[in-house]
Design a protein around this motif. Structure first.
Motif, PDB file in Angstrom:
ATOM      1  N   ASN A   1      43.366  41.600  56.564  1.00 34.81           N
ATOM      2  CA  ASN A   1      44.132  42.678  55.958  1.00 34.81           C
ATOM      3  C   ASN A   1      43.722  42.733  54.493  1.00 34.81           C
ATOM      4  O   ASN A   1      44.016  41.809  53.737  1.00 34.81           O
ATOM      5  CB  ASN A   1      45.648  42.426  56.064  1.00 34.81           C
ATOM      6  N   TRP A   2      43.020  43.788  54.110  1.00 33.96           N
ATOM      7  CA  TRP A   2      42.528  43.871  52.745  1.00 33.96           C
ATOM      8  C   TRP A   2      43.704  43.892  51.772  1.00 33.96           C
ATOM      9  O   TRP A   2      44.585  44.738  51.870  1.00 33.96           O
ATOM     10  CB  TRP A   2      41.684  45.126  52.554  1.00 33.96           C
ATOM     11  N   PRO A   3      43.718  42.981  50.808  1.00 33.98           N
ATOM     12  CA  PRO A   3      44.802  42.990  49.831  1.00 33.98           C
ATOM     13  C   PRO A   3      44.666  44.174  48.869  1.00 33.98           C
ATOM     14  O   PRO A   3      43.561  44.626  48.583  1.00 33.98           O
ATOM     15  CB  PRO A   3      44.629  41.658  49.086  1.00 33.98           C
ATOM     16  N   ARG A   4      45.804  44.680  48.409  1.00 30.11           N
ATOM     17  CA  ARG A   4      45.805  45.791  47.448  1.00 30.11           C
ATOM     18  C   ARG A   4      45.558  45.304  46.026  1.00 30.11           C
ATOM     19  O   ARG A   4      45.192  46.074  45.158  1.00 30.11           O
ATOM     20  CB  ARG A   4      47.143  46.514  47.488  1.00 30.11           C
ATOM     21  N   HIS A   5      45.792  44.023  45.821  1.00 29.11           N
ATOM     22  CA  HIS A   5      45.670  43.419  44.493  1.00 29.11           C
ATOM     23  C   HIS A   5      44.650  42.289  44.573  1.00 29.11           C
ATOM     24  O   HIS A   5      44.701  41.477  45.490  1.00 29.11           O
ATOM     25  CB  HIS A   5      47.035  42.870  44.058  1.00 29.11           C
ATOM     26  N   LEU A   6      43.721  42.249  43.633  1.00 29.26           N
ATOM     27  CA  LEU A   6      42.736  41.172  43.582  1.00 29.26           C
ATOM     28  C   LEU A   6      43.090  40.251  42.422  1.00 29.26           C
ATOM     29  O   LEU A   6      42.975  40.638  41.258  1.00 29.26           O
ATOM     30  CB  LEU A   6      41.327  41.731  43.396  1.00 29.26           C
ATOM     31  N   PRO A   7      43.546  39.032  42.736  1.00 29.43           N
ATOM     32  CA  PRO A   7      43.951  38.109  41.683  1.00 29.43           C
ATOM     33  C   PRO A   7      42.748  37.365  41.102  1.00 29.43           C
ATOM     34  O   PRO A   7      41.675  37.327  41.690  1.00 29.43           O
ATOM     35  CB  PRO A   7      44.866  37.135  42.428  1.00 29.43           C
ATOM     36  N   ASN A   8      42.957  36.767  39.954  1.00 33.66           N
ATOM     37  CA  ASN A   8      41.991  35.817  39.424  1.00 33.66           C
ATOM     38  C   ASN A   8      42.208  34.535  40.229  1.00 33.66           C
ATOM     39  O   ASN A   8      43.280  33.946  40.186  1.00 33.66           O
ATOM     40  CB  ASN A   8      42.240  35.572  37.935  1.00 33.66           C
ATOM     41  N   THR A   9      41.201  34.109  40.988  1.00 34.15           N
ATOM     42  CA  THR A   9      41.366  33.012  41.945  1.00 34.15           C
ATOM     43  C   THR A   9      40.881  31.658  41.419  1.00 34.15           C
ATOM     44  O   THR A   9      40.740  30.714  42.188  1.00 34.15           O
ATOM     45  CB  THR A   9      40.617  33.330  43.254  1.00 34.15           C
ATOM     46  N   ARG A  10      40.634  31.562  40.119  1.00 32.70           N
ATOM     47  CA  ARG A  10      40.059  30.322  39.578  1.00 32.70           C
ATOM     48  C   ARG A  10      40.936  29.106  39.884  1.00 32.70           C
ATOM     49  O   ARG A  10      40.429  28.054  40.254  1.00 32.70           O
ATOM     50  CB  ARG A  10      39.844  30.475  38.072  1.00 32.70           C
TER      51      ARG A  10
ATOM     52  N   VAL B   1      45.241  37.666  54.975  1.00 29.65           N
ATOM     53  CA  VAL B   1      46.114  38.007  56.092  1.00 29.65           C
ATOM     54  C   VAL B   1      47.529  38.324  55.594  1.00 29.65           C
ATOM     55  O   VAL B   1      48.099  39.347  55.935  1.00 29.65           O
ATOM     56  CB  VAL B   1      46.154  36.866  57.138  1.00 29.65           C
ATOM     57  N   LEU B   2      48.047  37.440  54.748  1.00 23.69           N
ATOM     58  CA  LEU B   2      49.434  37.576  54.305  1.00 23.69           C
ATOM     59  C   LEU B   2      49.597  38.399  53.035  1.00 23.69           C
ATOM     60  O   LEU B   2      50.720  38.776  52.690  1.00 23.69           O
ATOM     61  CB  LEU B   2      50.038  36.180  54.099  1.00 23.69           C
ATOM     62  N   GLY B   3      48.516  38.650  52.318  1.00 22.30           N
ATOM     63  CA  GLY B   3      48.590  39.424  51.090  1.00 22.30           C
ATOM     64  C   GLY B   3      49.260  38.697  49.943  1.00 22.30           C
ATOM     65  O   GLY B   3      49.793  39.325  49.025  1.00 22.30           O
ATOM     66  N   GLU B   4      49.237  37.371  49.984  1.00 19.60           N
ATOM     67  CA  GLU B   4      49.850  36.592  48.910  1.00 19.60           C
ATOM     68  C   GLU B   4      48.925  36.543  47.694  1.00 19.60           C
ATOM     69  O   GLU B   4      47.713  36.659  47.818  1.00 19.60           O
ATOM     70  CB  GLU B   4      50.157  35.178  49.401  1.00 19.60           C
ATOM     71  N   ASP B   5      49.522  36.332  46.536  1.00 20.46           N
ATOM     72  CA  ASP B   5      48.798  36.315  45.270  1.00 20.46           C
ATOM     73  C   ASP B   5      48.275  34.906  44.997  1.00 20.46           C
ATOM     74  O   ASP B   5      49.038  34.012  44.637  1.00 20.46           O
ATOM     75  CB  ASP B   5      49.729  36.768  44.148  1.00 20.46           C
TER      76      ASP B   5
END
Length: 189
Positions: free
Chosen positions: A66-75, A105-109
């Motif tokens: 499920n493509w997330p709507r928000h792309l976080p900084n994943t560092r 999948v879950l769209g978590e940040d």
């Protein structure tokens, strides 16, 4: 040696192909989008042939996407996973899978420390030791070290695999990956 610069989507399926052929995978942390600032950015629509292929590949591999709507900084999430790989390798595969699912999948940040902590705890990570490594910078430094190794081999983004000194730096079809794995076994390396 085969190495893989960690990312997401169908990379897990490609790794399984390599392992099935008897190749050893050494995963390297590599931030796919280092240009995303703290706080993240909004993601636009995921249209076009590349996204259609990724969705098809994920379905075929049995991976929900499920493509997330928000792309976080994943560092921070990458640093937590790299720390786990180095210091608690037995829990690393579970944490990697959980963080992937949290985002895709879950769209978590994945920028939220509470999200990382919840998945780290659920994976069996020693949270106090992880927090100490995040606080003193050693977990982030481990990511920097692995990114430098990747760059020394020509990695500029993910996904990327090194098979017998040949850099594969784009997602290929599963059939082509089967052929690449077979070729890697035939060459000295």
């Amino acid at each position: 040696m085969t190495f893989f610069a960690r990312s997401a989507t169908s990379d897990q399926h490609r790794n399984a192909i390599l392992v099935r052929h008897g190749l050893r995978i050494s995963e390297l942390a590599f931030q796919a989008h280092p240009d995303i600032p703290p706080g993240g950015i909004s993601a636009g629509p995921r249209d076009g042939p590349m996204y259609a292929m990724l969705e098809r590949e994920a379905r075929e591999a049995g991976l929900p996407l499920n493509w997330p709507r928000h792309l976080p900084n994943t560092r921070r999430a990458l640093a937590a996973a790299e720390w786990a790989q180095r210091h608690q390798p037995g829990v690393f595969p579970h944490l990697r899978k959980d963080l992937f699912e949290a985002h895709f999948v879950l769209g978590e940040d994945l920028e939220d420390p509470a999200v990382i902590d919840r998945h780290a705890t659920g994976s069996g990570v020693d949270l106090a030791a992880l927090h100490a490594a995040l606080a003193d910078g050693s977990a982030a430094e481990a990511v920097t070290e692995t990114e430098e190794i990747g760059r020394n081999y020509g990695v500029q983004g993910t996904p990327a695999w090194l098979l017998n000194q040949r850099l594969i730096s784009e997602l290929r079809s599963a059939a082509e990956f089967e052929r690449l794995a077979e070729d890697a076994l035939e060459l000295p390396g």
